[in-house]
Scaffold this motif. Sequence first.
Motif, mmCIF file in Angstrom:
data_model
loop_
_atom_site.group_PDB
_atom_site.id
_atom_site.type_symbol
_atom_site.label_atom_id
_atom_site.label_comp_id
_atom_site.label_asym_id
_atom_site.label_seq_id
_atom_site.Cartn_x
_atom_site.Cartn_y
_atom_site.Cartn_z
ATOM 1 N N ILE A 1 -35.238 -8.934 83.988
ATOM 2 C CA ILE A 1 -34.360 -9.645 84.927
ATOM 3 C C ILE A 1 -32.977 -9.026 84.927
ATOM 4 O O ILE A 1 -32.316 -8.985 83.893
ATOM 5 C CB ILE A 1 -34.248 -11.126 84.513
ATOM 6 C CG1 ILE A 1 -35.631 -11.758 84.429
ATOM 7 C CG2 ILE A 1 -33.347 -11.886 85.485
ATOM 8 C CD1 ILE A 1 -35.713 -12.872 83.406
ATOM 9 N N CYS A 2 -32.554 -8.580 86.088
ATOM 10 C CA CYS A 2 -31.216 -7.988 86.186
ATOM 11 C C CYS A 2 -30.166 -9.089 86.337
ATOM 12 O O CYS A 2 -30.243 -9.904 87.248
ATOM 13 C CB CYS A 2 -31.124 -7.015 87.357
ATOM 14 S SG CYS A 2 -29.473 -6.293 87.489
ATOM 15 N N GLY B 1 -31.054 -7.985 81.376
ATOM 16 C CA GLY B 1 -30.294 -6.750 81.252
ATOM 17 C C GLY B 1 -29.813 -6.277 82.609
ATOM 18 O O GLY B 1 -29.480 -7.090 83.473
ATOM 19 N N LEU B 2 -29.789 -4.962 82.769
ATOM 20 C CA LEU B 2 -29.332 -4.399 84.038
ATOM 21 C C LEU B 2 -30.387 -3.443 84.591
ATOM 22 O O LEU B 2 -30.855 -2.548 83.881
ATOM 23 C CB LEU B 2 -28.021 -3.639 83.849
ATOM 24 C CG LEU B 2 -26.783 -4.483 83.551
ATOM 25 C CD1 LEU B 2 -25.592 -3.586 83.246
ATOM 26 C CD2 LEU B 2 -26.467 -5.425 84.722
ATOM 27 N N CYS B 3 -30.710 -3.633 85.845
ATOM 28 C CA CYS B 3 -31.661 -2.740 86.484
ATOM 29 C C CYS B 3 -30.982 -1.407 86.778
ATOM 30 O O CYS B 3 -29.762 -1.291 86.702
ATOM 31 C CB CYS B 3 -32.212 -3.365 87.760
ATOM 32 S SG CYS B 3 -31.107 -3.257 89.161
ATOM 33 N N VAL B 4 -31.794 -0.430 87.119
ATOM 34 C CA VAL B 4 -31.282 0.919 87.291
ATOM 35 C C VAL B 4 -30.181 0.986 88.362
ATOM 36 O O VAL B 4 -29.197 1.712 88.209
ATOM 37 C CB VAL B 4 -32.442 1.911 87.596
ATOM 38 C CG1 VAL B 4 -33.145 1.546 88.893
ATOM 39 C CG2 VAL B 4 -31.948 3.341 87.636
ATOM 40 N N GLN C 1 -26.652 -0.346 86.907
ATOM 41 C CA GLN C 1 -26.073 0.192 85.675
ATOM 42 C C GLN C 1 -24.810 1.005 85.904
ATOM 43 O O GLN C 1 -23.886 0.961 85.101
ATOM 44 C CB GLN C 1 -27.109 1.047 84.939
ATOM 45 C CG GLN C 1 -28.162 0.212 84.230
ATOM 46 C CD GLN C 1 -29.352 1.022 83.762
ATOM 47 O OE1 GLN C 1 -29.218 2.174 83.390
ATOM 48 N NE2 GLN C 1 -30.524 0.420 83.803
#
Lengths: 162, 162
Positions: B115-116, B154-157, B160
């Motif tokens: 999950i972003c 976290g953070l998706c590509v 980022q």
Amino acid sequence: MTDKIDNKLVQGKHNHHRCIDHALQVAEQVCLKKKLRLTKIRRQVLQLICENHKAVGAYELLDLFREFDPNAKPVTIYRSLDFLMDIGLVHKIESQNAFIACLQAEKQHKSVILICGQCKNAFEIDATAVYENLFALSKQAQFEPQYLTLELHGLCVNCQKV
Amino acid sequence: MTDKIDNKLVQGKHNHHRCIDHALQVAEQVCLKKKLRLTKIRRQVLQLICENHKAVGAYELLDLFREFDPNAKPVTIYRSLDFLMDIGLVHKIESQNAFIACLQAEKQHKSVILICGQCKNAFEIDATAVYENLFALSKQAQFEPQYLTLELHGLCVNCQKV
DNA sequence: CTTTAAAATGTAATATTATAACATTTCATT
DNA sequence: AATGAAATGTTATAATATTACATTTTAAAG
Ligand SMILES: [Zn+2]
Ligand SMILES: [Zn+2]
Ligand SMILES: [Zn+2]
Ligand SMILES: [Zn+2]
């Protein structure tokens, strides 16, 4: 207060007073170290969460807390929970909207919470390897991992028979 | 309806129509196989969840659904969500009180949801090994594992950079 | 083609979980 | 004692989810 503790309810047989005492002592230490204030309200909320090893809801906690202060409002509980969660003394079980005291808040840990669907006892076991595995997996997918929600539902040893 | 789809919003560039079509086709197949009824309402709700890859809340979904039926009530959405979750077409993200369509409902899978925190896109990647690891770990602790809540934040590509 | 019973939906109300906004008090420091 | 930040009090409300019961739709049986 102490005579509310029902050892029959907790995971395995143990002197539950030790759990509470330990949790409260750790709380003192952590707050001292971080120069945060473990106020009376926060200590009482933590104590109530510690009274057994079950996941406890915020409003359930509020009911219990009202024996200390009959006029307490939800926000009082949520504020204390936020404080306690921020410093790792309490964990939220997201899949149950409920809370447990962390029994190893003194040390850094990466754990999975095991939740019994029958008796609602919840306890943590180490899952460091799992975290590493997952973080690595997600990085392969070009994802930058930050934190993990990891809750395993099932039956505790006491609830498996029958 | 289709012109609401915004491909800029989804993880990576892809023809998002395919995602929706695939999900709806799989839904048909699954329901046929299980002799369940994919009613108009259920199909519409699934379609709305599929419109992007973001986690979507039930009331957000209700707002969208009201373009089909202005008088729709929350319970309509929750009923459809329950149905779709029961048969694995939709997953709930417990840590967000939100829902996503499963993109691989046709096959059995053990996955982690990434999950972003920025764009809210959520997608699943396989985590079979992690499940096995955790189930084994928990058995060592005399716990009988049933199901896992596994959500990695976290953070998706795309989110980022900067 | 009717009857029938189960499943799905409609409708209203309410329960549960959580937060916002602003006033007041407490507390450590100066 | 004065000060400002942190904590708490107080009220209201937002956000999420379920219950209960009436009505309609559907598939299958007769
Ligand atoms: Zn812990
Ligand atoms: Zn149990
Ligand atoms: Zn899935
Ligand atoms: Zn993103």
